[in-house]
Design a protein around this motif. Structure first.
Motif, short mmCIF file in Angstrom:
data_model
loop_
_atom_site.label_atom_id
_atom_site.label_comp_id
_atom_site.label_asym_id
_atom_site.label_seq_id
_atom_site.Cartn_x
_atom_site.Cartn_y
_atom_site.Cartn_z
N SER A 85 0.84 -1.19 0.00
CA SER A 85 0.00 0.00 0.00
C SER A 85 0.88 1.25 0.00
N ALA A 89 -2.98 3.45 5.45
CA ALA A 89 -4.40 3.11 5.41
C ALA A 89 -4.65 1.80 4.68
N GLY A 90 -3.70 1.36 3.85
CA GLY A 90 -3.84 0.10 3.15
C GLY A 90 -4.74 0.21 1.91
N GLU A 93 -9.10 -5.28 0.52
CA GLU A 93 -8.64 -6.67 0.52
C GLU A 93 -9.17 -7.47 -0.66
N VAL A 112 -1.46 -7.86 6.97
CA VAL A 112 -1.73 -6.58 7.64
C VAL A 112 -0.43 -6.15 8.30
N LEU A 114 1.34 -3.11 10.47
CA LEU A 114 1.11 -1.90 11.26
C LEU A 114 2.35 -1.56 12.08
N ALA A 188 -2.68 1.61 15.60
CA ALA A 188 -3.88 2.20 14.99
C ALA A 188 -4.81 2.79 16.03
N GLN A 218 -7.02 -7.63 11.82
CA GLN A 218 -8.05 -6.78 11.21
C GLN A 218 -9.14 -6.42 12.21
N GLN A 223 -8.94 -2.75 11.12
CA GLN A 223 -8.47 -2.85 9.75
C GLN A 223 -9.36 -3.77 8.91
N ARG A 226 -9.19 -4.25 5.00
CA ARG A 226 -7.98 -3.56 4.52
C ARG A 226 -6.76 -4.46 4.63
N GLN A 228 -2.31 -4.16 3.98
CA GLN A 228 -1.17 -3.29 3.66
C GLN A 228 -0.17 -3.97 2.71
N ALA A 548 -1.18 4.64 11.47
CA ALA A 548 -2.46 4.12 11.00
C ALA A 548 -3.65 4.92 11.53
#
Length: 857
Positions: A85, A89-90, A93, A112, A114, A188, A218, A223, A226, A228, A548
């Motif tokens: 990403s 924010a990514g 999916e 994911v 972070l 996040a 997630q 998330q 989403r 990343q 995030a």
């Protein structure tokens, strides 16, 4: 004939001597070194210091970069390709399903990724000491693509346990925990509690990494929907170049395709300019040592002129004499290079211990560089040291070979005619060439021609010294002064070439030290002025590791309502990837950027309907953008057109920054959270900080760092000084070499003039008058060296400030001169020159006056 082909039948003491090359080694070289060991030691040490610094800087940076790349490989796993990403924010999916079905892809693993924070009681807001990379993995998919990222608990319990977390050894050490202990992570904007179920055995010792199940990542860290990252393994026989075309057709604007090659380029570019500049500065020390070798060899040749003349009369060829002196320089260079390699390895080990693997630059985080001795690099630096010593001996060797034997046999004085006017054009030509090279653009993103310009100017400054010395001394010839002072003036004016040799080491070391000092002083003062302009508020809040998510609108309003807050401005910062092979830029949303940023020029009027952005100087250099350009930003799954309204000065983000208004930031990203705040108050700042900390949301409180402008400026300048610690060391070494060169030069010159002093004593000049003459000569040479060194150093500093730094680090600065340093340098050099001349003169005058001149009878 005394040459390589015909052996001579007699020698010193009546003993037979072998062929000319062996005679030269045993008689000329070894005899000279036994008679003057200090001069040889100083020359060898000068080469050793230069080789040691260059090798040490190369060794530390090479191993640190390798360690850093290994850490990146650990995080990325063994994937053939990655879709990453462009912002924290990514991306949606759903992209994973499309990618996994493409032909040529053997397996794809969604991730994911972070930035999380470990709990700590003493966070460091300047260096991010409590950061950790948190990965959410689908264990079944990751096993086929990145198996090194999968952790298994010791008891083989289920890796799908929602409370299980697996830590690398570095993360386990940073958290101060053991397997089985509870651990709270914040990411996040959310804090979650886990149990350490095991370790990541293949994650290495340096990378702080944590892995949990992707569904838990997630769900627990907001998330949902989403990703990343997507790690990709290709089918056997499928090349990355072929599949890349298919993949790029599926990618939304907020995702980019990367490969191990582009990742390596990105990590290399993080510190490439810093590493190259340090190695160039280390080579500067070697160049200074080369001038010291040149000075010592020139004086040695001048002192041995009658010996060489005798050998020439006996039949020694010019070529054999030249080879003899060059071999002496090569042996000296070999000794210095051997010492330098050993010293360089020791310095590298010390530097890693004291400054870290990036030598204080802050590029490689907290990873430890594991030194490995590279034989090829050691041979290369040793060869450079030997080559410098040979080149420094070549000019004196050619001068000795050109001397007429019959004249030199009886004349041990100055070989130049006082009526001869030294030519200034070679030095002016080199200075002009240096100025033209400074105007050239960078090569491969590096200021290679800028350093070439400095080398040409240094050579030009040295070449012009005979003419400059005579020009500066000419007005003093008509002065009515005591005889001793008059003798000193006449001697220096009539023999500018030996004076230039004496000035060579002084001017080289002084000019290089002045150039670096002015650059560092200008940079530091510009950073300080920039911080004053950038930090006008009373208190600043920073949330560490909150890329995030940060403070939501409710939390912002709660902080703004704190009693004592007269004004608060919230800011949001996120990293944004604009190119696969370049580090991310920093995208910032803040109120009124047109009036609060340190803009270089007045901003352009923004066309109606356009979103205005303001880019930093490094951004303009790296991406070629200028005010008035229209570009696109990949945000929230779309490409947003924006208008470049201005450029601002930024010393904090070397790889570029983009600023826009907070309203536009929210409109483009949909992100209403904030990670920074500038606060004005009418009460005691410490009391307000306590009140603000109490009002922070509980998950974010451990991430919050508060600072006041004075403290933040002090911390930033401390980091600056740490980053330039190696530069300060090089400055100290340069001036030390210069002072040693002064001592060696005057010692050799006064000893070579023993018969001159004897003749002066015979015609009635008193001992104290000769001492006064020598002190005057030393002080005058020191003063000329200071004047020339300061002028040349100031000229070279402008190349560093206006060419090397913008082309290397992509920022500009204003010139600030360190006058106290200049004054101290002038006093030190003049005093050292005069003092050394006096001490050397006392030694030369200790011989009997009659014995000193008996060879002339």
């Amino acid at each position: 004939q005394l040459n390589d082909a015909t052996p001579i039948k007699w020698g010193a003491g009546g003993h037979p001597l072998p062929a000319g090359g062996t005679v030269a080694t045993r008689w000329l070289a070894l005899g000279e070194w036994r008679a003057h060991p200090a001069r040889i030691i100083i020359g060898a040490l000068a080469i050793a210091i230069g080789v040691a610094l260059g090798f040490a800087v190369h060794l530390v940076n090479r191993t640190a970069l390798a360690s850093f790349n290994s850490a990146i490989h650990t995080v990325n796993g063994a994937a053939d390709l990655q879709i990453h990403s462009t912002s924290p924010a990514g991306f949606d999916e759903a992209l994973y399903l499309e990618i996994a079905r493409l032909p040529g892809i053997a397996a794809a693993s969604p991730v994911v990724e972070l930035t999380a924070s470990l709990p700590t009681t003493n966070p460091n807001p300047m260096r991010g000491a409590n950061r950790i990379t948190l990965l959410g993995l689908d264990v079944l998919r990751a096993a086929a693509v990145t198996p090194s990222l999968i952790g298994l608990p010791p008891d083989r319990a289920s890796p799908f346990d929602p409370n299980a977390i697996f830590l690398s050894r570095a993360a386990l050490t940073a958290a101060g925990k053991r397997v089985g202990d509870p651990l709270t992570l914040t990411a996040a904007g959310t804090a979650r509690r886990f149990t350490i179920a095991g370790t990541l055995a293949n994650a290495g010792d340096d990378q702080a990494l944590a892995v949990i199940d992707i569904a838990d990542a997630q769900w627990r860290f907001a998330q949902l929907g989403r990703l990343q990252r997507i790690d990709i393994r290709l089918n056997d026989g499928t090349t990355a170049d072929v599949i890349a075309k298919s993949l790029n057709a599926f990618l939304p604007p907020d995702a980019e395709l990367t490969s191990p090659d582009t990742t390596a380029q990105r990590s290399d570019s993080l510190s490439r300019a810093y590493r190259v500049n340090l190695e160039m500065l280390a080579m500067v020390a070697l160049l200074t040592g080369g001038f010291l070798v040149y000075s010592a060899q020139s004086l040695s040749v001048a002192r041995r002129r009658p010996q060489f003349a005798l050998l020439r009369v006996l039949g020694l060829h010019r070529r054999a004499l030249t080879r003899q002196i060059v071999i002496e320089g090569a042996v000296l260079g070999f000794i210095g290079a051997a010492l330098g390699i050993g010293l360089g390895y020791a310095l590298a080990d010390l530097a890693v211990t004291l400054l870290g693997g990036d030598l204080g630059g802050g590029y490689f985080g907290k990873g430890q560089a594991h030194l490995v001795f590279p034989p090829l690099a050691a041979l290369l630096f040793a060869a450079i040291g030997i080559a410098v010593a040979i080149a420094s001996s070549l000019v004196p060797a050619l001068e000795a070979a050109r001397a007429r034997p019959a004249v030199a046999l009886k004349n041990a004085g100055d070989p130049t005619d006082p009526r001869h006017r030294p030519a200034a054009w070679p030095g002016l030509a080199l200075l002009t060439a240096g100025g033209l090279a400074a105007l050239a653009p960078p090569i491969a993103g590096l200021p290679l021609l800028g350093y070439a310009a400095m080398a040409l100017m240094l050579a030009g400054g040295i070449a012009i010294m005979p003419a400059l010395a005579r020009a500066l001394l000419a007005p003093l010839q008509s002065l009515s002064v005591p005889p001793a002072l008059d003798l000193a003036l006449k001697r220096l004016w009539g023999a500018p070439q030996p004076a230039a040799v004496a000035l060579c080491g002084i001017v080289a070391s002084t000019s290089l030290m002045v150039a670096m000092a002015v650059m560092v002083s200008s940079f530091r003062a510009s950073v300080d002025d920039w911080l004053v302009q950038l930090l006008p508020s009373d208190i600043y809040l920073h949330l560490e590791g909150a890329e995030a998510a940060g403070l939501d609108p409710a939390a912002q309003a709660h902080l703004a309502a704190t009693p004592g807050v007269t004004r608060i401005r919230f800011v949001r910062q996120i990293p944004l990837r604009l190119a696969p092979d370049k580090p991310a830029v920093i995208l910032t949303g803040q109120p009124d950027p047109a009036t609060t940023l340190p803009l270089i020029a007045s901003p352009l009027p923004v066309p109606s309907g356009q979103t205005a952005i303001y880019i930093s100087e490094p951004m303009a250099w790296l991406y070629g953008h200028q005010p008035g350009d229209r570009i696109t930003l990949p945000l929230a799954g779309k490409s947003h057109p924006v208008f470049v309204a201005g450029i601002w000065r930024d010393y904090a983000r070397q790889f570029g920054a983009i600023t826009l208004s907070d309203r536009d930031f929210t409109a483009l990203t949909g992100d209403r959270t904030r990670t920074e705040a500038a606060i004005d108050t009418n009460i005691d700042p410490e009391k307000l900080i306590s009140a603000l900390r109490a009002r922070l949301p509980a998950p974010l409180a451990p991430q919050a760092m508060f600072g006041q402008p004075k403290q933040m400026r002090s911390a930033a300048l401390t980091i600056f000084d740490r980053s330039f610690a190696i530069t300060y060391a090089l400055e100290a070494i340069a001036i030390t070499i210069g002072l040693i060169g002064v001592a060696a030069t005057f010692s050799a010159q006064t000893l070579a003039r023993t018969r001159e002093f004897g003749m002066l004593r015979h015609i009635g000049v008193r001992r104290r008058q000769i001492i006064a003459m020598l002190a005057t000569e030393g002080a005058l040479l020191g003063a000329i060296g200071v004047i020339a060194g300061l002028a040349l150093g100031l000229l070279m500093s402008q190349i560093l400030i206006h060419v090397v730094n913008p082309q290397s680090f992509h920022w500009t600065m204003d010139t600030h001169l360190p006058w106290p340093l200049f004054a101290a340098l002038a006093v030190a050099l003049v005093t050292a020159a005069a003092g050394t001349a006096i001490l050397s003169g006392r030694r030369a005058l200790s011989a009997d006056a009659i014995r000193a001149v008996r060879e002339d009878w």
